[in-house]
Design an enzyme around this catalytic site. Structure first.
Site, PDB file in Angstrom:
ATOM      1  N   LYS A  26     126.346 -33.942  47.201  1.00 52.02           N
ATOM      2  CA  LYS A  26     125.542 -33.451  46.067  1.00 52.02           C
ATOM      3  C   LYS A  26     124.542 -32.398  46.518  1.00 52.02           C
ATOM      4  CE  LYS A  26     124.200 -37.644  45.012  1.00 52.02           C
ATOM      5  NZ  LYS A  26     125.068 -38.397  45.905  1.00 52.02           N
ATOM      6  N   GLY A  63     119.881 -39.012  51.235  1.00 48.17           N
ATOM      7  CA  GLY A  63     119.804 -37.962  52.253  1.00 48.17           C
ATOM      8  C   GLY A  63     120.636 -36.790  51.787  1.00 48.17           C
ATOM      9  N   HIS A  64     119.988 -35.786  51.225  1.00 40.32           N
ATOM     10  CA  HIS A  64     120.722 -34.622  50.716  1.00 40.32           C
ATOM     11  C   HIS A  64     120.646 -33.499  51.748  1.00 40.32           C
ATOM     12  CE1 HIS A  64     120.240 -36.180  46.331  1.00 40.32           C
ATOM     13  NE2 HIS A  64     120.972 -36.944  47.101  1.00 40.32           N
ATOM     14  N   GLN A 113     122.405 -41.174  45.361  1.00 40.60           N
ATOM     15  CA  GLN A 113     123.449 -42.212  45.476  1.00 40.60           C
ATOM     16  C   GLN A 113     124.631 -41.830  44.568  1.00 40.60           C
ATOM     17  OE1 GLN A 113     119.949 -43.660  44.982  1.00 40.60           O
ATOM     18  NE2 GLN A 113     119.913 -43.239  47.155  1.00 40.60           N
ATOM     19  N   ASP A 118     126.809 -39.915  49.030  1.00 36.41           N
ATOM     20  CA  ASP A 118     127.273 -39.027  50.107  1.00 36.41           C
ATOM     21  C   ASP A 118     128.432 -38.135  49.669  1.00 36.41           C
ATOM     22  OD1 ASP A 118     125.434 -40.363  51.776  1.00 36.41           O
ATOM     23  OD2 ASP A 118     126.913 -41.938  52.135  1.00 36.41           O
TER      24      ASP A 118
HETATM   25  P1  IMP Z   1     119.473 -49.462  49.437  1.00 41.11           P
HETATM   26  O1  IMP Z   1     119.552 -48.421  48.385  1.00 41.11           O
HETATM   27  O2  IMP Z   1     118.880 -48.983  50.720  1.00 41.11           O
HETATM   28  O3  IMP Z   1     118.843 -50.723  48.957  1.00 41.11           O
HETATM   29  O4  IMP Z   1     120.985 -49.868  49.834  1.00 41.11           O
HETATM   30  C1  IMP Z   1     121.882 -50.486  48.910  1.00 41.11           C
HETATM   31  C2  IMP Z   1     123.298 -49.965  49.124  1.00 41.11           C
HETATM   32  O5  IMP Z   1     123.365 -48.610  48.717  1.00 41.11           O
HETATM   33  C3  IMP Z   1     123.781 -49.999  50.577  1.00 41.11           C
HETATM   34  O6  IMP Z   1     125.166 -50.237  50.582  1.00 41.11           O
HETATM   35  C4  IMP Z   1     123.507 -48.588  51.061  1.00 41.11           C
HETATM   36  O7  IMP Z   1     124.323 -48.218  52.135  1.00 41.11           O
HETATM   37  C5  IMP Z   1     123.824 -47.802  49.803  1.00 41.11           C
HETATM   38  N1  IMP Z   1     123.107 -46.515  49.713  1.00 41.11           N
HETATM   39  C6  IMP Z   1     121.827 -46.320  49.360  1.00 41.11           C
HETATM   40  N2  IMP Z   1     121.533 -45.017  49.348  1.00 41.11           N
HETATM   41  C7  IMP Z   1     122.654 -44.376  49.698  1.00 41.11           C
HETATM   42  C8  IMP Z   1     122.984 -42.991  49.823  1.00 41.11           C
HETATM   43  O8  IMP Z   1     122.171 -42.092  49.608  1.00 41.11           O
HETATM   44  N3  IMP Z   1     124.263 -42.722  50.192  1.00 41.11           N
HETATM   45  C9  IMP Z   1     125.194 -43.693  50.401  1.00 41.11           C
HETATM   46  N4  IMP Z   1     124.926 -44.991  50.281  1.00 41.11           N
HETATM   47  C10 IMP Z   1     123.664 -45.332  49.924  1.00 41.11           C
END
Ligand code: IMP
Length: 426
Positions: free
Chosen positions: A16, A40-41, A220, A13
């Protein structure tokens, strides 16, 4: 410029989406290389908000976009994104590497039961962990299998057995999907997506050899990297510039620029250590100004001060060639602002980030306080956009230059608002 990678330096977040949108105007091809619908971009163009979960943001400019082998893709969510663009009369060429893994609903069910049992880490519930688990366990189903579904039946049975057994442990009453239902879903998805399945590795290597410019879009952030992040509170893929090479299947020699993106403060969603987390009073001001709610899940994000210790760590792991700092406007009006320059653990000062959960949760931030800067009004913004870096408020320039010193990298791009045009280049 053969390949430019854009990588998050914090916990995702970082904004990017805004930076890749800015850079994508000059590229021939754009590639996402890891993660899936957990990302989520966001891009804002003339007040209209576009949210991308799988497709590289360059799709908005009608560029050829590729989803590389390291991704795990939720077919229905991807089709929604394609329809969203079609409703705007945008029809980019899309290639999905046949080696990408498919995210099934049962993977999302596993995230859900894990989170509901209170034992989850706060995932986005998009089935990402299960997809990478099945991939590593050699029972995953890939996009190449859409071209010949009956061939993968044996693997599909094993996958269903593996995931159902774990779900059973959390919630024995939950209804199990039938193999035949999953198979018929595969045929349905195949009819819609099989024409997009191709060899992204070959396409990208050809383009690089022809001297084309390629944007590698990270998702991420480095602190969520499965190996180098704050394990176990991480995502299930590698999120770094090095990972772009193995996930796409290109040589590291092609990446000539690595832009590390960080926000002017920090945020994190989900559980896990967060040394610079703020008191809720200041956090709620920034959360509202920065609209800090998850693009994918709508969860309020946790807010903290800029943490130069962890960002310097991320900068080194990625070997960034410059930084992009976003949302500096969301810190304006806050006085003083704080920068974390070290941690204190049981009376010892440490200046290096240690990705150990047990240590990080004991770390107390050591702050340097700097004077804040005034709120940005529209006329001030237009002066800044016209005249560039030198017309930023003096205290903001001091803040940025101190970050450069602490992180060890120059800040090339500064985002002063959500709109596409609100970026200055230093
Ligand atoms: P997962 O990727 O859904 O398995 O989540 C694992 C961890 O990564 C959690 O803490 C999510 O909140 C975090 N996370 C996954 N994708 C994002 C992202 O795009 N932005 C921020 N946090 C993310």
């Amino acid at each position: 410029m053969p390949a430019i990678a854009v990588i998050g330096l914090q916990w995702g977040d970082e904004g990017k989406g805004k930076i890749v949108d800015y850079l994508s105007k000059d590229v021939d091809l754009a590639v996402r290389f890891q993660g899936g619908a957990n990302a989520g971009h966001t891009v804002v163009v003339n007040g209209k908000v576009y949210k991308f979960h799988h497709l590289p943001v360059a799709a908005l400019r009608g560029k050829h976009v590729c989803l590389a082998a390291g991704m795990v893709i939720d077919p229905e969510k991807l089709l929604e994104e394609i329809e969203m663009l079609a409703s705007e009369n945008i029809f980019p060429r899309i290639t999905i590497d046949g080696k990408c893994h498919i995210v099934f609903d049962i993977y999302k069910v596993l995230d859900e039961v894990e989170e509901e049992s209170g034992k989850g880490i706060g995932t986005t519930r998009r089935g990402i962990g299960s997809a990478y688990m099945c991939k590593a366990g050699r029972v995953g189903i890939r996009f190449y299998d859409l071209l010949n579904p009956s061939f993968a039946r044996n693997r599909l049975e094993k996958m269903l057995h593996t995931i159902s057994a774990i779900i059973e442990r959390y919630d024995s009453k939950r209804e199990k999907p039938e193999l035949k239902d999953i198979e018929s879903w595969i045929y349905k998805v195949s009819s819609k997506l099989k024409d997009m399945v191709g060899d992204v590795t070959g396409i990208v290597n050809d383009a690089l050899e022809q001297g084309k410019t390629i944007l590698l879009e990270g998702a991420q952030g480095t602190l969520l990297d499965i190996d180098h992040g704050t394990y176990p509170y991480v995502t299930s893929s590698n999120t770094t510039a090095g990972a772009a090479c193995s996930y796409i299947g290109i040589s590291p020699k092609w990446i000539k620029e690595i832009v590390g993106v960080a926000k002017a403060y920090s945020t994190r969603v989900g559980k896990g250590p967060f040394p610079t987390e703020m008191d809720e009073e200041t956090a709620s001001i920034i959360r509202d100004k920065g609209k800090e709610y998850g693009t994918t899940t709508g969860r309020p994000r946790r807010i903290g001060w800029f943490d130069a210790v962890s960002v310097r760590y991320s900068a080194r792991i990625n070997g960034i060639t410059c930084m992009a700092l976003t949302k500096v406007d969301c810190l304006s009006g806050i006085d003083p602002v704080k920068l974390c320059i070290a941690y204190e653990v049981n009376g010892t000062i440490i200046k290096d980030f240690i990705p150990r959960d047990d240590i990080l949760k004991e770390c107390r931030p050591v702050y340097e306080e700097l004077d804040g800067w005034e709120e940005f009004d529209p006329s001030m913004k237009s002066v800044i956009l016209r005249n560039g870096y030198g017309s930023l408020p003096k205290n903001l320039r001091i803040y940025l230059e101190r970050i450069e010193e602490l992180v060890g990298s120059s800040i090339k791009y500064i985002s002063i608002g959500p709109e596409r045009f609100e970026t200055i280049v230093k």
